[in-house]
Design a protein around this motif. Structure first.
Motif, PDB file in Angstrom:
ATOM      1  N   THR A 124      12.307   9.091   3.612  1.00  0.00           N
ATOM      2  CA  THR A 124      10.870   9.263   3.434  1.00  0.00           C
ATOM      3  C   THR A 124      10.209   7.912   3.186  1.00  0.00           C
ATOM      4  OG1 THR A 124      11.173  11.476   2.520  1.00  0.00           O
ATOM      5  CG2 THR A 124       9.092  10.368   2.054  1.00  0.00           C
ATOM      6  N   VAL A 125       9.165   7.613   3.952  1.00  0.00           N
ATOM      7  CA  VAL A 125       8.397   6.373   3.754  1.00  0.00           C
ATOM      8  C   VAL A 125       7.374   6.626   2.653  1.00  0.00           C
ATOM      9  CG1 VAL A 125       6.837   4.709   4.816  1.00  0.00           C
ATOM     10  CG2 VAL A 125       8.724   5.660   6.137  1.00  0.00           C
ATOM     11  N   ILE A 126       7.412   5.802   1.610  1.00  0.00           N
ATOM     12  CA  ILE A 126       6.502   5.990   0.473  1.00  0.00           C
ATOM     13  C   ILE A 126       5.400   4.939   0.450  1.00  0.00           C
ATOM     14  CG2 ILE A 126       8.269   7.084  -0.941  1.00  0.00           C
ATOM     15  CD1 ILE A 126       8.656   4.409  -2.369  1.00  0.00           C
ATOM     16  N   GLY A 127       5.381   4.059   1.430  1.00  0.00           N
ATOM     17  CA  GLY A 127       4.356   3.023   1.498  1.00  0.00           C
ATOM     18  C   GLY A 127       4.770   1.969   2.500  1.00  0.00           C
ATOM     19  N   VAL A 142      -0.762   1.458  11.584  1.00  0.00           N
ATOM     20  CA  VAL A 142      -0.544   1.984  10.225  1.00  0.00           C
ATOM     21  C   VAL A 142       0.156   3.338  10.308  1.00  0.00           C
ATOM     22  CG1 VAL A 142      -1.693   2.817   8.142  1.00  0.00           C
ATOM     23  CG2 VAL A 142      -2.471   0.710   9.225  1.00  0.00           C
ATOM     24  N   ARG A 143      -0.254   4.174  11.254  1.00  0.00           N
ATOM     25  CA  ARG A 143       0.404   5.480  11.409  1.00  0.00           C
ATOM     26  C   ARG A 143       1.878   5.291  11.775  1.00  0.00           C
ATOM     27  NH1 ARG A 143      -3.176   6.443   9.035  1.00  0.00           N
ATOM     28  NH2 ARG A 143      -5.095   7.600   9.480  1.00  0.00           N
ATOM     29  N   ASN A 144       2.152   4.329  12.656  1.00  0.00           N
ATOM     30  CA  ASN A 144       3.539   4.096  13.082  1.00  0.00           C
ATOM     31  C   ASN A 144       4.399   3.584  11.934  1.00  0.00           C
ATOM     32  OD1 ASN A 144       2.944   4.888  15.676  1.00  0.00           O
ATOM     33  ND2 ASN A 144       2.521   2.829  16.413  1.00  0.00           N
ATOM     34  N   VAL A 145       3.868   2.671  11.112  1.00  0.00           N
ATOM     35  CA  VAL A 145       4.684   2.130  10.021  1.00  0.00           C
ATOM     36  C   VAL A 145       4.943   3.209   8.969  1.00  0.00           C
ATOM     37  CG1 VAL A 145       2.841   1.250   8.512  1.00  0.00           C
ATOM     38  CG2 VAL A 145       5.051   0.099   8.569  1.00  0.00           C
ATOM     39  N   LEU A 146       3.970   4.107   8.755  1.00  0.00           N
ATOM     40  CA  LEU A 146       4.196   5.209   7.817  1.00  0.00           C
ATOM     41  C   LEU A 146       5.161   6.237   8.394  1.00  0.00           C
ATOM     42  CD1 LEU A 146       0.597   5.722   6.373  1.00  0.00           C
ATOM     43  CD2 LEU A 146       2.603   4.786   5.200  1.00  0.00           C
ATOM     44  N   LEU A 194       3.617  -5.220   9.453  1.00  0.00           N
ATOM     45  CA  LEU A 194       3.672  -4.039   8.591  1.00  0.00           C
ATOM     46  C   LEU A 194       5.129  -3.576   8.512  1.00  0.00           C
ATOM     47  CD1 LEU A 194       0.571  -2.122  10.031  1.00  0.00           C
ATOM     48  CD2 LEU A 194       0.620  -3.733   8.131  1.00  0.00           C
ATOM     49  N   VAL A 195       5.656  -3.492   7.280  1.00  0.00           N
ATOM     50  CA  VAL A 195       7.063  -3.151   7.071  1.00  0.00           C
ATOM     51  C   VAL A 195       7.134  -1.877   6.222  1.00  0.00           C
ATOM     52  CG1 VAL A 195       9.281  -3.933   6.178  1.00  0.00           C
ATOM     53  CG2 VAL A 195       7.669  -5.595   7.147  1.00  0.00           C
ATOM     54  N   PRO A 196       7.811  -0.814   6.688  1.00  0.00           N
ATOM     55  CA  PRO A 196       7.863   0.427   5.903  1.00  0.00           C
ATOM     56  C   PRO A 196       8.709   0.271   4.647  1.00  0.00           C
ATOM     57  CG  PRO A 196       9.279   0.577   7.841  1.00  0.00           C
ATOM     58  CD  PRO A 196       8.519  -0.712   7.969  1.00  0.00           C
ATOM     59  N   ASP A 197       8.344   1.043   3.613  1.00  0.00           N
ATOM     60  CA  ASP A 197       9.086   1.054   2.353  1.00  0.00           C
ATOM     61  C   ASP A 197       9.629   2.462   2.141  1.00  0.00           C
ATOM     62  OD1 ASP A 197       8.238   0.935  -1.168  1.00  0.00           O
ATOM     63  OD2 ASP A 197      10.105   0.391  -0.157  1.00  0.00           O
ATOM     64  N   TYR A 198      10.962   2.558   1.942  1.00  0.00           N
ATOM     65  CA  TYR A 198      11.609   3.860   1.806  1.00  0.00           C
ATOM     66  C   TYR A 198      11.901   4.161   0.338  1.00  0.00           C
ATOM     67  CZ  TYR A 198      12.300   3.555   6.844  1.00  0.00           C
ATOM     68  OH  TYR A 198      12.107   3.445   8.184  1.00  0.00           O
ATOM     69  N   LEU A 218       0.849  -1.182   0.000  1.00  0.00           N
ATOM     70  CA  LEU A 218       0.000   0.000   0.000  1.00  0.00           C
ATOM     71  C   LEU A 218       0.889   1.237   0.000  1.00  0.00           C
ATOM     72  CD1 LEU A 218      -1.313  -2.293   2.145  1.00  0.00           C
ATOM     73  CD2 LEU A 218      -3.233  -0.702   1.953  1.00  0.00           C
ATOM     74  N   ASP A 219       0.436   2.288  -0.685  1.00  0.00           N
ATOM     75  CA  ASP A 219       1.237   3.509  -0.758  1.00  0.00           C
ATOM     76  C   ASP A 219       1.033   4.347   0.509  1.00  0.00           C
ATOM     77  OD1 ASP A 219      -1.202   4.785  -0.995  1.00  0.00           O
ATOM     78  OD2 ASP A 219      -1.053   5.088  -3.155  1.00  0.00           O
TER      79      ASP A 219
END
Length: 745
Positions: A558-561, A515-519, A543-547, A470-471
């Motif tokens: 910056t987390v983009i999804g 979700v807020r924390n992972v973003l 939930l794993v952040p994507d940079y 998810l973005d």
């Protein structure tokens, strides 16, 4: 723990023999409690291997979760009618200490029994506790061994999977000893070296490194015998047939034996095609630079000549200006092929990039038909029709647009190009300017990306979990097939939908903070229950952040999804809930037990103290229940207790809490009551009505009644004080003639 019905244990036998000697008792047991029986793992002095659970002493010890001492069973109202007391083995004395698993779950007891009443002093209790600890240690050892076996099986599966991955890997993998000898390798590496693994194992690595790459070879052995940085090495390796291939080598040191043997894992990637293309491109680049320099000199000479002639002829000056403008336009797009044709389709200009891309020299194509050089034969009739229509109507449909078409090299190779058209009018003549860019490499990259995406999709579709990306706006960009199976929706349903829309508002409320924390950049793992069409299911959601590592215009932090992995944990959750229910509920009636009641009372006290609310404790004791057991038997007595529990659950409100304390004693908590007693009175009246009308009684028994004591909280009060007040009120009700209700003062 797989202990039930297992062979006797010498260790436990020794413990109960010690118990017999210490307590001078004729009977000692290690009992394990099952659903409907108690089974003796170790026994001395008792002939039977098991007894029903409903008559066992040990069940009382396990449910109370503390040592049980019965000094004289004949005078104990719980056991004086027990068949183990009235008949063989004629138990009069019992002392039992509960045994627990590693996780604290009650398993059974270590107990001693005597056929005669006796005292049991504090020293005796301490000795029994010590022996029970020894028995627990033995049971914990068995439990640890079972867990270890499970871990070993999991480790074996991991090793098998690792071996399969190594063998099927697309890169060459090998293990090298500390002195530079091949120890192991996969089939991919043996293919690269054109030799079977058995002919390479035991050989030195050095002869396979091309001596022409002296620096790379020296760097390879420096890293092999010294510190190993993360950067790979590009060099050539010599196959068994003498052919050199370009490879990329990465080295990783590991200790396989635990004794510091210094082995190294070598990963080898075949880059021969890429490397040879790079060498060819470097050669072409040098040739291009030479041609640019020559052409620049030629152009400078031409410009000087034109400037000299401009002073004599005005027309020549105008022509020179036009040539300069056309030259500058061409120079701005020098990396692309530039071709200029007139209204007849004849080539007027052909730059160096056109020579490089199509393979035709400028002098070979000038003044000749464009289509015969760069357009595939199957498309030439389309070209002629479009070209003629554009010049006849003076409407240039593709002017200023980038379009992809097929072109042809001198060798006959068909390849894709990106074409941009421009039309100019000079001295009344229309000229078409064409910029062509070779996009073969881009198309190949796009194909590889599509292939990789298809493979990833196949892998994720066959995993037993929900996988999605998810973005930053929580919009679905990718999902696997398990979404379609679980939610019963088509694949198109999920793309571009919000997380809340897919899972529903209930799930989103529980997951929103995560979700807020992972973003914000923090990995999250939560366990959530989903209400699906096939029933509720529990899931562990990671939930794993994507940079933004690949976008140079965006901050790398910056987390983009984020990626989402949801694994079904329903089976484990249900097992935990069943165990929790067993530990917190009465086995006979299904009502909460004493432990659950104490926890509930603490919660109610905390809430009422904070909010100044009132609640009531209702203490219930069935009248003459002992006589019922004596006259009609324990089986009817048990059924009567179950009937009472059913009536009580129907009489009390759904928000009320009712529990069985012990024997025929029950207690209830009524929250949120008014300052008067009307609501409590209505509930008690419903209960008495149901006992009178709905309980099935045998002949000779006219009715079943209960003495009820009620205590209402009026401020800060302890749990023991209010419970004692309700209990005292119940006893006053019995003294008033039973079947009475008394409020505590």
């Amino acid at each position: 723990m797989q202990l039930l019905d297992s062979p006797p244990s010498p260790e436990l036998d020794r413990i109960i023999r010690i118990a017999l000697r210490v307590f001078e008792a004729p009977i000692a047991l290690v009992s394990l409690i099952d659903c409907d029986r108690q089974w003796f793992k170790s026994r001395i002095g008792l002939d039977v291997a098991e007894t029903p659970r409903d008559i066992s002493f040990c069940t009382h010890a396990v449910e109370a979760d503390e040592m049980l001492i019965v000094q004289n069973a004949d005078s104990d109202e719980r056991f004086f009618q027990n068949p183990l007391v009235t008949g063989a083995p004629y138990i009069k004395f019992y002392a039992g200490q509960p045994l627990r698993s590693i996780d604290g779950i009650p398993l059974g007891t270590l107990c001693v029994m005597d056929r005669n009443p006796r005292d049991f002093k504090d020293d005796d209790k301490k000795a029994l506790e010590d022996l029970a600890i020894l028995a627990e240690h033995f049971l914990h050892n068995i439990e640890s061994q079972i867990r270890l076996q499970r871990v070993r099986k999991a480790h074996q599966r991991t090793e098998e999977m690792y071996s399969l991955i190594v063998e099927k890997a697309s890169v060459g993998l090998a293990v090298i000893s500390s002195d530079g000898i091949w120890l192991e390798m996969n089939s991919r590496l043996s293919e690269m070296l054109a030799s079977p693994p058995e002919s390479l194992i035991g050989e030195y690595v050095a002869p396979f490194i091309d001596s022409r790459d002296e620096f790379a070879k020296e760097l390879f052995f420096d890293r092999l015998f010294g510190e190993i940085p993360s950067s790979p090495i590009e060099t050539r390796m010599i196959r068994l047939d003498g052919i050199s291939v370009w490879v990329q080598i990465s080295l990783t040191r590991f200790d396989s034996s635990g004794e510091g043997d210094g082995s190294v894992v070598m990963a080898v990637t075949d880059i021969d095609d890429r490397k040879r293309n790079e060498i060819e491109l470097e050669t072409l680049q040098r040739d291009l630079e030479r041609r640019v320099a020559e052409r620049t000199i030629q152009l400078e000479d031409a410009i000087s000549s034109l400037e000299f002639e401009a002073s004599q002829r005005r027309n020549a000056e105008l022509l020179t200006i036009s040539e300069k403008e056309r030259f500058r336009a061409t120079l701005e797009n020098a990396t692309d092929a530039f071709i200029e044709v007139n209204s007849f389709g004849l080539i007027r200009m052909w730059n160096r990039s056109a020579e490089r891309i199509f393979g035709w020299k400028e002098e070979e194509v000038l003044g000749r038909e464009l289509a015969s050089f760069i357009i595939p034969p199957s498309l030439r009739h389309v070209h002629f029709e479009a070209f003629s229509a554009s010049f006849s109507t003076k409407q240039w449909r593709f002017q200023g647009k980038r379009i992809e078409v097929q072109a042809q090299r001198r060798s006959g190779q068909i390849f894709p190009v990106e074409m941009t058209l421009g039309v100019t009018q000079l001295d009344g003549e229309y000229l078409v300017n064409v910029f062509l860019q070779d996009i073969t490499k881009r198309k190949e990259d796009e194909k590889r990306i599509r292939t990789a995406a298809r493979r990833i999709k196949t892998i994720t579709d066959n995993l037993p979990a929900l996988i999605a990306y998810l973005d930053e706006k929580e919009i679905y960009q990718f999902h696997n097939r398990q979404h379609e199976v679980l939610f019963g929706k088509s694949a198109d349903y999920f793309i571009s939908r919000h997380l809340k829309e897919v899972f529903g508002p209930g799930f989103y409320r529980m997951a929103e903070s995560s979700v807020r924390n992972v973003l914000a950049g923090a990995y999250q793992s939560i366990e959530i229950e989903l209400d699906l069409s096939r029933g509720p299911r529990w899931f562990v959601v990671d939930l794993v952040p994507d940079y933004s590592f690949e976008d140079e215009l965006v901050d790398k932090n910056t987390v983009i999804g984020f990626y989402m992995l949801a694994t079904d944990s329903t089976d484990r959750k249900q097992r935990e809930q069943r165990l929790s229910h067993i530990a917190s509920h009465d086995f006979l009636t299904g009502l909460p037990n004493r432990r659950s009641f104490n926890e509930k009372l603490k919660q109610v006290l905390a809430i009422t103290d904070q909010n100044s609310l009132e609640f009531a404790i209702v203490f219930i004791d069935l009248d003459d229940f002992k006589k019922v057991n004596d006259n009609y038997g324990h089986e009817f007595g048990d059924e009567l207790l179950r009937e009472f529990a059913r009536c009580a659950k129907e009489a009390f409100r759904s928000s009320d809490f009712i529990a069985r304390l012990a024997g025929d004693e029950f207690v209830a908590v009524i929250e949120n009551i008014a300052k008067n007693r009307q609501e409590v009175d209505r509930i008690v009246a419903r209960l008495r009505s149901k006992l009178k009308c709905e309980v099935r009684l045998p002949s000779g028994l006219s009715e079943i009644s209960a003495s009820i004591g009620i205590a209402i909280s009026t401020g800060n009060v302890s749990s023991s004080d209010i419970l004692q007040a309700a209990d005292a009120a119940m006893y006053r009700a019995k003294q008033l003639g039973k079947n009475q209700t008394v409020y505590a003062d």
